[in-house]
Structures are given as C-alpha cells and as structure tokens.
Write an enzyme that holds these catalytic residues in place. Structure first.
Site, PDB file in Angstrom:
ATOM      1  CG  ASP A   8     -13.605 -22.920  -7.044  1.00  0.00           C
ATOM      2  OD1 ASP A   8     -14.446 -23.849  -7.102  1.00  0.00           O
ATOM      3  OD2 ASP A   8     -13.727 -21.945  -6.276  1.00  0.00           O
ATOM      4  CB  CYS A  65     -16.831 -21.681  -7.919  1.00  0.00           C
ATOM      5  SG  CYS A  65     -18.054 -20.385  -7.670  1.00  0.00           S
ATOM      6  CB  THR A  67     -21.699 -19.896  -4.042  1.00  0.00           C
ATOM      7  OG1 THR A  67     -20.780 -19.007  -4.693  1.00  0.00           O
ATOM      8  CG2 THR A  67     -21.365 -20.003  -2.559  1.00  0.00           C
ATOM      9  CG  HIS A  98     -37.427 -16.268 -20.493  1.00  0.00           C
ATOM     10  ND1 HIS A  98     -38.216 -15.884 -19.434  1.00  0.00           N
ATOM     11  CD2 HIS A  98     -38.165 -17.162 -21.214  1.00  0.00           C
ATOM     12  CE1 HIS A  98     -39.385 -16.524 -19.495  1.00  0.00           C
ATOM     13  NE2 HIS A  98     -39.367 -17.309 -20.557  1.00  0.00           N
ATOM     14  CG  HIS A 133     -37.680 -13.844 -24.161  1.00  0.00           C
ATOM     15  ND1 HIS A 133     -37.981 -13.322 -22.934  1.00  0.00           N
ATOM     16  CD2 HIS A 133     -38.631 -14.782 -24.427  1.00  0.00           C
ATOM     17  CE1 HIS A 133     -39.060 -13.924 -22.446  1.00  0.00           C
ATOM     18  NE2 HIS A 133     -39.475 -14.809 -23.343  1.00  0.00           N
TER      19      HIS A 133
END
Ligand code: RB5
Length: 151
Positions: A8, A65, A67, A98, A133
């Site tokens: 964004d 974006c 955050t 993992h 995993h």
C-alpha cells in the site's frame, strides 16, 4: 523464480527497493501494485499476492504495508498462503525453515530499508527444514483443504 510483490502507500518506496533486489537476484517479479504512493487500501494487494501464490502463478510473494500487519492478514485469507510478518533476520530464517512461509510480510514504517532488504535476503536464502516442521505445516494445509471443501 517468479515472485509476486504487493504494497500500500506507506510501503511503495520499500516495494521499489524490494523489486530491484529481487531482479538483481535473477527473479521475475509480478507487481500486483500499488504503483504509486497515493493513499490506498492494503487488503486489495494482500489478496492479489495471496491469489498469485496460491494459484501457482507466483512461486513466492512479498507483501508490505505500514506495519506489515494488515497486508499479512489479508494475504493469509487465501487457502494455501502462509504469510509471515518478519522484523529481523532470525524471524525471516525461521519463517522459511520452520513454517515454510511462502509469503514474506514487512512493515515499511517499522523496518528501515537496509534491514528490510537483509530480511528479504535471509528469507530467500533459507530453506524449509521438513521433519517435525513438515507435520505441523501439513496440519495447516489440512485446515485449508477442509475450508476449501466447505467443512
Ligand atoms: C495505512 O495507514 C496503514 O494502516 C497500513 O499501511 C498498515 O499499517 C495496516 O496494517
């Protein structure tokens, strides 16, 4: 590899740097937008990259974006997507080793550009370790399959 990128407005500059780094590493980039720094809505681009990865049109994706939180949530709505928000190199390596993360999310406002590119490199250079995993990632894939079947 084909790698889809999406962002964004706060992450437009970072997306350009990520795109350049991916091309320097020899990858083909599919740019799902946005294509400028004008205000826009991150779910559009998280969903677009998620679809490209889940459909196999892209091998991997990178979403960005402010955050990294909103766009990772949006990408993870598509079954088959394992988007991981990574803030340092240890997290980036673990996301691949993992969790077999097929989408990397970065927060442009929280992670400065040199570190963001190091995170990208660490994620690309790492490989899925399998073993215990694989069982856990398989359980997530089963959840996706059940959801796709409408159960
Ligand atoms: C946009 O202002 C901002 O909310 C967005 O980039 C992101 O941080 C959301 O999670």
């Amino acid at each position: 590899m084909k790698i889809a990128v999406g962002n964004d407005h706060p992450a437009y500059e970072l997306k350009c740097a990520v795109k350049k780094r991916l091309e320097e590493r020899g990858h083909e980039v599919i740019d799902a937008g946005s294509h400028n720094a004008e205000s826009t809505d991150y779910p559009i681009y998280g969903a677009a990259v998620g679809e490209l990865v889940a459909s196999g049109e892209a091998d991997l994706g990178v979403v960005m974006c402010g955050t990294g939180i909103g766009i990772s949530i949006a990408a993870n709505k598509t079954p088959g997507v394992r988007a991981a928000l990574c803030w340092n190199i240890t997290a980036a390596r673990a996301a691949r080793e993992h969790n077999d993360a097929n989408v990397l999310a970065i927060g442009a406002r929280l992670t400065a550009s040199p570190l963001a590119l190091d995170i990208l490199d660490a994620w690309l250079d790492a490989g899925f370790e399998g073993g215990r995993h694989a069982r856990r990632v398989g359980q997530i894939s089963e959840m996706d399959a059940r959801r796709s079947e409408g159960n």
